[in-house]
Design a protein around this motif. Structure first.
Motif, PDB file in Angstrom:
ATOM      1  N   GLU A  56      -7.418 -28.878 -33.455  1.00  0.00           N
ATOM      2  CA  GLU A  56      -8.013 -27.563 -33.611  1.00  0.00           C
ATOM      3  C   GLU A  56      -8.356 -27.330 -35.077  1.00  0.00           C
ATOM      4  N   GLY A  80      -2.800 -27.596 -32.799  1.00  0.00           N
ATOM      5  CA  GLY A  80      -2.830 -28.419 -31.602  1.00  0.00           C
ATOM      6  C   GLY A  80      -3.746 -29.625 -31.770  1.00  0.00           C
ATOM      7  N   MET A  98      -4.261 -31.317 -23.878  1.00  0.00           N
ATOM      8  CA  MET A  98      -3.351 -30.986 -24.973  1.00  0.00           C
ATOM      9  C   MET A  98      -1.983 -30.678 -24.378  1.00  0.00           C
ATOM     10  N   ASP A  99      -0.971 -31.399 -24.755  1.00  0.00           N
ATOM     11  CA  ASP A  99       0.385 -31.196 -24.222  1.00  0.00           C
ATOM     12  C   ASP A  99       0.385 -31.120 -22.696  1.00  0.00           C
ATOM     13  N   GLY A 100      -0.401 -31.938 -22.060  1.00  0.00           N
ATOM     14  CA  GLY A 100      -0.405 -31.944 -20.610  1.00  0.00           C
ATOM     15  C   GLY A 100      -1.310 -30.902 -19.974  1.00  0.00           C
ATOM     16  N   TRP A 101      -1.966 -30.079 -20.783  1.00  0.00           N
ATOM     17  CA  TRP A 101      -2.871 -29.067 -20.240  1.00  0.00           C
ATOM     18  C   TRP A 101      -4.294 -29.430 -20.593  1.00  0.00           C
ATOM     19  N   GLU A 102      -5.175 -29.239 -19.635  1.00  0.00           N
ATOM     20  CA  GLU A 102      -6.581 -29.413 -19.973  1.00  0.00           C
ATOM     21  C   GLU A 102      -7.131 -28.066 -20.407  1.00  0.00           C
ATOM     22  N   MET A 103      -7.632 -28.007 -21.623  1.00  0.00           N
ATOM     23  CA  MET A 103      -8.094 -26.727 -22.142  1.00  0.00           C
ATOM     24  C   MET A 103      -9.539 -26.835 -22.567  1.00  0.00           C
ATOM     25  N   ASP A 104     -10.190 -25.675 -22.531  1.00  0.00           N
ATOM     26  CA  ASP A 104     -11.627 -25.603 -22.751  1.00  0.00           C
ATOM     27  C   ASP A 104     -11.884 -25.103 -24.186  1.00  0.00           C
ATOM     28  N   TYR A 105     -12.630 -25.856 -24.956  1.00  0.00           N
ATOM     29  CA  TYR A 105     -12.905 -25.477 -26.351  1.00  0.00           C
ATOM     30  C   TYR A 105     -14.399 -25.477 -26.636  1.00  0.00           C
ATOM     31  N   LEU A 138       2.567 -35.202 -36.208  1.00  0.00           N
ATOM     32  CA  LEU A 138       3.999 -35.044 -35.987  1.00  0.00           C
ATOM     33  C   LEU A 138       4.289 -33.617 -35.578  1.00  0.00           C
ATOM     34  N   LEU A 191       3.474 -30.883 -37.175  1.00  0.00           N
ATOM     35  CA  LEU A 191       3.663 -29.934 -38.264  1.00  0.00           C
ATOM     36  C   LEU A 191       2.278 -29.540 -38.746  1.00  0.00           C
TER      37      LEU A 191
END
Ligand SMILES: [Fe+2]
Lengths: 302, 168
Positions: free
Chosen positions: A10, A15, A32-39, A65, A67
């Motif tokens: 991002e 993320g 992202m972290d197991g979610w499919e997200m729309d950008y 990492l 951070l």
């Protein structure tokens, strides 16, 4: 501009993930972290593009990492290998020039790595470093900041840091490999401000410090905090402010502790009694009753 | 052997983890009362993770020849004004936990207690993960907004989460 498989992060967040498909209307779907997200395209930065046939060839370093502002150096050693991989992660907004030396000033002292690392970039140089764990090896890094995120040149800024094994954190890579990484303080670039600096006023220790929990802790945190943690934070805040006052040479400071069950007041008085600042003397007196009632104490610093 | 001070901080942290268990159960119960069984499941699993954290610390404290003292537990909040409020409070809580873990790390370093320092590394990584998961979920919730069918899907998805004890 993006394609499926690209590693992205991002632009304004922390993320990161993998592009799964391209959507209509200049948008992409990112896992992202197991979610499919729309950008929207403009919300993302390309971190790495993995060539399809190379993707499985090497164990890859984590993209991040986790951070947000990080400039880190990591070493990873495959099981049964004498060699280490070196990784450099730059998730700061600045381009940095990193110069890595091993044991400078000794016959072994040599440069092993000099390179420009752009923001959101990770670099991997493999197979020529000795293991870092357990050798007591000290590493020296010089970091020169060359430009900020807007690619404007800024004056060189140099930090040198020596790392010892205890400075490393552990990160488990998939496949049993372990990454040891150490954080470099990301070089701070002061934002260009057109207003006259006001910090001088706010940094001066206050004469009166309100220790009420809603003054020092935000509402969401307060709602879920344990009572003993709230008290702990109030005591910490008291110590910090008193420390500032003593260091700044103030002759007195007032703390509003409120009435409550008297625990905070007692903790303050105990601390004054112990007085870690000796020979500077600390004396507690009730504050002006007409203003504060019973709920405040003045500490005279002698 | 860990120092008195270190053991006391570890004991505080152990009790803080137990508070986390109660907080997340309270949140799970709130979700159930709102008919969001998937979200409730998510928080229930979260509570199991916190129990795992607490027990990991319980074991460590005894490994370094300390003893656990159970403290009175503060009452966690029971009412929330909606899912956004719920996740904002979850994030605030996880940040608070990260802060206290960092304090422990600092103490371990200042005492050159490398065993405890190493023990705590796992929790640091864990906190980074917890915070980022919660941030992602909050972001997703905000994207969903008033869209009931998207909320339904998210609820379904969270309903599938199960607890697996992490390795090491
Ligand atoms: Fe936890």
């Amino acid at each position: 501009m993006f394609q499926a498989g690209d590693i992205v992060r991002e632009l304004h967040g922390t993320g990161s993930g993998t592009v799964t498909r391209i959507l209509p209307g200049n948008r992409v779907a990112v896992l992202m972290d197991g979610w499919e997200m729309d950008y929207a395209l403009a919300e993302l930065v390309l971190v790495n593009r993995v060539a399809p046939n190379k993707a499985t060839e090497l164990p890859s370093a984590p993209e991040s990492l986790g951070l947000s502002e990080e400039l880190c150096l990591g070493f990873s050693q495959a099981p049964n290998s004498e060699h280490c991989d070196l990784f450099v992660f730059n998730n700061t907004a600045n381009s940095v020039f990193i110069h890595l030396l091993i044991q400078p000033g000794t016959p072994d002292g040599r440069s092993v790595f000099r390179d420009l690392i752009k923001p959101a970039e990770k670099k991997r140089i493999h197979n020529f470093l000795p293991p870092v764990q357990g050798t007591g090896e000290a590493w020296c890094f010089q970091v020169v900041v060359l430009s900020n995120g807007k690619e404007e040149a800024i004056p060189p800024f140099q930090i040198t840091k020596r790392f010892r094994p205890k400075d490393y954190n552990k990160y488990n890579l998939p496949g049993g490999e372990v990454l040891w990484y150490a954080m470099l303080e990301p070089p701070v670039i002061a934002p260009v401000s057109e207003q006259p600096p006001q910090e001088l006023v706010t940094l001066r220790p206050s004469q009166v410090v309100d220790l009420h929990h809603d003054q020092i802790i935000d509402a969401a945190t307060l709602a879920i905090m344990r009572e003993e943690d709230i008290l702990r934070q109030q005591v910490e805040h008291f110590k910090q402010q008193l420390d500032r006052a003593v260091v700044a040479g103030m002759d007195q400071i007032t703390f509003i502790h409120g009435i409550g069950n008297g625990t905070l007041q007692q903790r303050i008085l105990d601390f004054i009694h112990e007085n870690p600042y000796q020979p500077t003397s600390l004396t507690a007196q009730p504050a002006n009753e007409r203003i504060y009632g019973q709920g405040a104490v003045v500490i005279l610093i002698g | 052997m860990a120092s008195e001070k270190m053991l006391q901080l570890l004991n505080d942290q152990f009790n803080r983890e137990l508070y986390s268990v109660n907080l997340y159960l309270s949140m799970a119960s709130y979700c159930l009362s709102e008919d969001l069984d998937g979200f409730a499941n998510f928080y229930r699993v979260q509570a199991q993770e916190e129990t795992f954290h607490a027990m990991k610390q319980f074991d460590y404290i005894h490994q370094v020849e300390g003893k656990v003292t159970m403290q009175a537990l503060s009452q966690p909040p029971a009412e929330f004004s909606g899912l956004t409020d719920l996740f904002e409070k979850t994030i605030a809580h996880e940040k608070e936990v990260s802060r206290s873990i960092n304090e422990l790390v600092q103490q371990a370093l200042s005492e050159s207690d490398f065993a405890t320092h190493t023990f705590l590394q796992w929790f640091i990584t864990e906190q980074v993960e917890e915070e980022s998961t919660m941030h992602t979920l909050l972001k997703k919730l905000k994207m969903i907004g008033d869209n009931q069918s998207a909320l339904y899907l998210m609820n379904e998805e969270l309903g599938r989460r199960t607890f697996t004890a992490p390795a090491a």
